[in-house]
Design a protein around this motif. Structure first.
Motif, mmCIF file in Angstrom:
data_model
loop_
_atom_site.group_PDB
_atom_site.id
_atom_site.type_symbol
_atom_site.label_atom_id
_atom_site.label_comp_id
_atom_site.label_asym_id
_atom_site.label_seq_id
_atom_site.Cartn_x
_atom_site.Cartn_y
_atom_site.Cartn_z
ATOM 1 N N VAL A 41 53.341 59.384 15.169
ATOM 2 C CA VAL A 41 51.939 59.436 14.338
ATOM 3 C C VAL A 41 52.173 58.801 13.296
ATOM 4 C CG1 VAL A 41 49.489 60.412 14.158
ATOM 5 C CG2 VAL A 41 51.695 61.388 15.265
ATOM 6 N N ALA A 42 51.371 58.063 12.402
ATOM 7 C CA ALA A 42 51.485 57.305 11.258
ATOM 8 C C ALA A 42 49.959 57.614 10.782
ATOM 9 C CB ALA A 42 51.335 56.134 10.652
ATOM 10 N N GLU A 43 49.234 57.805 9.504
ATOM 11 C CA GLU A 43 48.243 58.020 9.089
ATOM 12 C C GLU A 43 47.728 56.740 8.346
ATOM 13 O OE1 GLU A 43 45.338 60.504 8.295
ATOM 14 O OE2 GLU A 43 46.454 61.931 9.424
ATOM 15 N N GLU A 44 48.895 55.442 8.807
ATOM 16 C CA GLU A 44 48.296 54.711 7.757
ATOM 17 C C GLU A 44 49.814 53.628 8.428
ATOM 18 O OE1 GLU A 44 47.230 53.381 3.717
ATOM 19 O OE2 GLU A 44 49.360 53.380 3.752
ATOM 20 N N GLN A 45 48.980 52.417 8.768
ATOM 21 C CA GLN A 45 50.246 51.103 8.891
ATOM 22 C C GLN A 45 49.649 50.350 7.964
ATOM 23 O OE1 GLN A 45 51.793 51.818 13.233
ATOM 24 N NE2 GLN A 45 50.039 50.794 13.111
ATOM 25 N N THR A 46 51.259 50.224 7.026
ATOM 26 C CA THR A 46 50.514 48.578 6.292
ATOM 27 C C THR A 46 51.509 47.232 7.056
ATOM 28 O OG1 THR A 46 53.232 49.441 5.734
ATOM 29 C CG2 THR A 46 51.314 50.040 4.160
ATOM 30 N N GLY A 47 51.730 47.139 8.190
ATOM 31 C CA GLY A 47 52.041 46.126 9.395
ATOM 32 C C GLY A 47 51.617 46.895 10.305
ATOM 33 N N GLY A 48 51.528 46.934 10.773
ATOM 34 C CA GLY A 48 50.536 47.410 12.270
ATOM 35 C C GLY A 48 50.955 46.096 12.717
ATOM 36 N N LYS A 49 51.476 46.304 14.294
ATOM 37 C CA LYS A 49 51.953 44.670 15.106
ATOM 38 C C LYS A 49 50.325 44.898 16.251
ATOM 39 C CE LYS A 49 55.934 46.120 16.406
ATOM 40 N NZ LYS A 49 56.943 45.350 16.574
ATOM 41 N N GLY A 50 50.277 43.745 16.741
ATOM 42 C CA GLY A 50 49.617 43.448 17.439
ATOM 43 C C GLY A 50 50.562 43.234 18.366
ATOM 44 N N ARG A 51 49.903 42.177 19.979
ATOM 45 C CA ARG A 51 50.629 41.805 20.870
ATOM 46 C C ARG A 51 50.988 39.754 19.765
ATOM 47 N NH1 ARG A 51 49.269 39.533 25.874
ATOM 48 N NH2 ARG A 51 47.558 38.693 25.174
ATOM 49 N N LEU A 52 52.044 38.780 20.556
ATOM 50 C CA LEU A 52 51.621 37.441 20.047
ATOM 51 C C LEU A 52 51.707 37.352 18.571
ATOM 52 C CD1 LEU A 52 49.054 36.697 22.330
ATOM 53 C CD2 LEU A 52 51.490 36.758 22.928
ATOM 54 N N ALA A 53 52.330 38.615 17.953
ATOM 55 C CA ALA A 53 53.293 38.462 16.056
ATOM 56 C C ALA A 53 51.620 39.031 15.723
ATOM 57 C CB ALA A 53 53.744 36.968 16.348
ATOM 58 N N ARG A 54 50.864 38.981 15.873
ATOM 59 C CA ARG A 54 49.745 39.629 15.281
ATOM 60 C C ARG A 54 49.327 40.463 14.565
ATOM 61 N NH1 ARG A 54 46.074 37.714 20.847
ATOM 62 N NH2 ARG A 54 45.788 35.581 20.864
ATOM 63 N N GLY A 55 48.152 40.876 14.225
ATOM 64 C CA GLY A 55 48.289 41.742 12.597
ATOM 65 C C GLY A 55 47.733 43.114 13.488
ATOM 66 N N TRP A 56 47.724 44.359 12.924
ATOM 67 C CA TRP A 56 46.978 45.452 13.745
ATOM 68 C C TRP A 56 46.202 46.748 12.775
ATOM 69 C CZ3 TRP A 56 44.432 46.629 18.120
ATOM 70 C CH2 TRP A 56 43.447 47.257 18.041
ATOM 71 N N PHE A 57 44.888 46.355 12.219
ATOM 72 C CA PHE A 57 44.145 46.775 10.571
ATOM 73 C C PHE A 57 44.578 48.384 11.201
ATOM 74 C CE2 PHE A 57 40.385 47.698 8.695
ATOM 75 C CZ PHE A 57 40.311 48.543 7.426
ATOM 76 N N SER A 58 45.222 48.998 10.970
ATOM 77 C CA SER A 58 45.251 50.074 10.820
ATOM 78 C C SER A 58 45.310 51.400 9.226
ATOM 79 C CB SER A 58 46.994 50.710 10.993
ATOM 80 O OG SER A 58 47.293 49.845 11.722
ATOM 81 N N PRO A 59 44.102 50.847 8.756
ATOM 82 C CA PRO A 59 43.576 51.808 7.389
ATOM 83 C C PRO A 59 44.148 53.674 7.339
ATOM 84 C CG PRO A 59 41.390 51.197 8.710
ATOM 85 C CD PRO A 59 42.412 51.041 9.804
ATOM 86 N N LYS A 60 43.850 53.585 6.622
ATOM 87 C CA LYS A 60 44.017 55.396 5.481
ATOM 88 C C LYS A 60 43.596 56.217 6.528
ATOM 89 C CE LYS A 60 47.131 57.845 2.744
ATOM 90 N NZ LYS A 60 48.216 57.360 2.553
ATOM 91 N N GLY A 61 43.574 57.496 8.212
ATOM 92 C CA GLY A 61 43.010 58.530 7.908
ATOM 93 C C GLY A 61 41.844 58.115 8.842
ATOM 94 N N LYS A 62 41.864 56.714 9.727
ATOM 95 C CA LYS A 62 40.450 56.128 9.872
ATOM 96 C C LYS A 62 40.941 55.871 11.471
ATOM 97 C CE LYS A 62 37.697 56.000 6.451
ATOM 98 N NZ LYS A 62 37.545 57.153 6.150
ATOM 99 N N GLY A 63 41.975 55.868 12.262
ATOM 100 C CA GLY A 63 41.991 56.008 13.474
ATOM 101 C C GLY A 63 43.968 57.402 13.972
ATOM 102 N N LEU A 64 44.271 56.769 15.424
ATOM 103 C CA LEU A 64 44.579 57.140 15.819
ATOM 104 C C LEU A 64 46.073 55.984 15.901
ATOM 105 C CD1 LEU A 64 44.009 59.892 18.934
ATOM 106 C CD2 LEU A 64 45.478 59.806 16.715
ATOM 107 N N TRP A 65 46.621 55.830 15.231
ATOM 108 C CA TRP A 65 48.014 55.185 15.095
ATOM 109 C C TRP A 65 49.739 55.165 15.474
ATOM 110 C CZ3 TRP A 65 43.920 52.469 14.630
ATOM 111 C CH2 TRP A 65 42.967 52.653 13.296
ATOM 112 N N PHE A 66 49.702 55.370 16.553
ATOM 113 C CA PHE A 66 51.281 56.273 17.085
ATOM 114 C C PHE A 66 52.306 55.141 17.955
ATOM 115 C CE2 PHE A 66 49.601 57.845 21.394
ATOM 116 C CZ PHE A 66 48.212 57.670 21.540
ATOM 117 N N SER A 67 52.842 56.262 18.605
ATOM 118 C CA SER A 67 53.902 55.528 18.912
ATOM 119 C C SER A 67 54.851 56.321 20.175
ATOM 120 C CB SER A 67 54.795 54.645 18.510
ATOM 121 O OG SER A 67 54.129 53.606 18.387
ATOM 122 N N LEU A 68 54.264 56.466 20.863
ATOM 123 C CA LEU A 68 55.935 57.348 22.051
ATOM 124 C C LEU A 68 56.794 56.788 22.724
ATOM 125 C CD1 LEU A 68 56.215 59.520 24.192
ATOM 126 C CD2 LEU A 68 54.541 57.928 25.405
#
Ligand code: ATP
Ligand code: BTN
Length: 255
Positions: A41-68
């Motif tokens: 789990v990350a509070e912030e991602q500076t290079g969040g990734k989406g599909r098809l080499a797109r980005g994912w906006f992941s500002p600090k403390g504003k979401g649930l950015w996590f991987s399993l």
């Protein structure tokens, strides 16, 4: 984590203030033999990734950015269905914890009021017809202030906080998502993905709608009929023929 009821999912958690991408962190941990079910789990991602080499906006403390991290024994061709399974788990958790009617847009988006609330990115390491591991990355916009969202994303993005009164308990939501991920994953491993795909149909916003399919080699309009047993979307074109659309590098838009 307080509300967690799982056997193995999230029993090892790596919590980070800031990472490039939680998927990348977890892939490195997987290569060092991290346990099945490990969550990053990350509070912030500076290079969040989406599909098809797109980005994912992941500002600090504003979401649930996590991987399993998962190490399933099913075949690599089953892996795309983990994205559908994850969408089902996320929607059910959001509906229960936040009381909002999130829905699934095939293949990997969760929408609220027609706008994108959640993105899911499943990555796989496989060789010799065997899965080494899967990393399921999930990004949930919990309370991203609208004016903080980059202008080009603004019209199509939404947060849970835009639709509910009061504060959203991020930890309770994360725990519920992990609970459902484990229970649906257990079902899939035991009985196959059939029951999960049925639940997916109930939550879908895509089925029965006119869609525009944008593939690298062609674009066409049709009606989204159903998903098949592989999770592919069946689209009936205007000439009556039915195309089977694989998630791969296709985009679906309302038509
Ligand atoms: P499709 O899946 O049909 O191609 P999509 O635009 O949702 O449509 P995805 O690759 O699934 O494409 O998702 C990545 C896109 O999501 C990015 O290109 C960006 O437009 C958008 N996006 C990035 N960060 C966020 C966010 N935090 N909330 C909502 N949308 C975002
Ligand atoms: C998409 O909609 O295209 C998928 C977006 C996936 C975003 C999540 S946030 C946590 C994990 N880490 C990433 O870099 N991406 C996924």
């Amino acid at each position: 984590m307080a509300h967690l009821h799982t056997r193995f999912v999230g029993r090892a958690i790596c919590y980070e203030e800031s990472v490039t991408s939680s998927n990348e962190v977890l892939k490195k941990l997987a290569d060092k033999n991290a346990a099945d079910g490990t969550v990053c789990v990350a509070e912030e991602q500076t290079g969040g990734k989406g599909r098809l080499a797109r980005g994912w906006f992941s500002p600090k403390g504003k979401g649930l950015w996590f991987s399993l991290l998962l190490k399933p024994s099913f075949l690599p061709q089953e892996a795309p269905k983990m994205t559908l399974l994850s969408a089902v788990a996320v929607v059910r958790a959001i509906r229960e914890v936040c009381q909002v009617e999130a829905q699934i847009k095939w293949p990997n988006d969760v929408l609220l009021n027609g706008k994108k609330l959640v993105g899911i990115l499943t990555e796989m390491s496989a060789e010799f017809g065997h899965i080494n591991y899967l990393v399921v990355g999930i990004g949930i916009n919990v309370c991203v202030p609208h004016d903080m969202v980059p202008e080009e994303l603004r019209p199509a993005a939404i947060s849970i906080a835009d639709a509910v009164e009061g504060k959203v308990d991020r930890v309770a939501l994360l725990a519920k998502v992990l609970d459902y991920l484990e229970s649906y994953y257990d079902i899939a491993c035991r009985e196959g993905f059939g029951p999960i795909l049925d639940q997916w149909r109930d939550y879908s916003i895509t089925l029965g709608k006119q869609v525009k399919v944008i593939a690298p080699d062609k674009t066409y309009v049709g009606t989204a009929l159903d998903i098949d047993e592989t999770g592919a979307l069946q689209v009936k074109k205007e000439d009556g023929t039915v195309e089977t659309v694989l998630a791969g590098d296709v985009s679906i838009r309302p038509a």
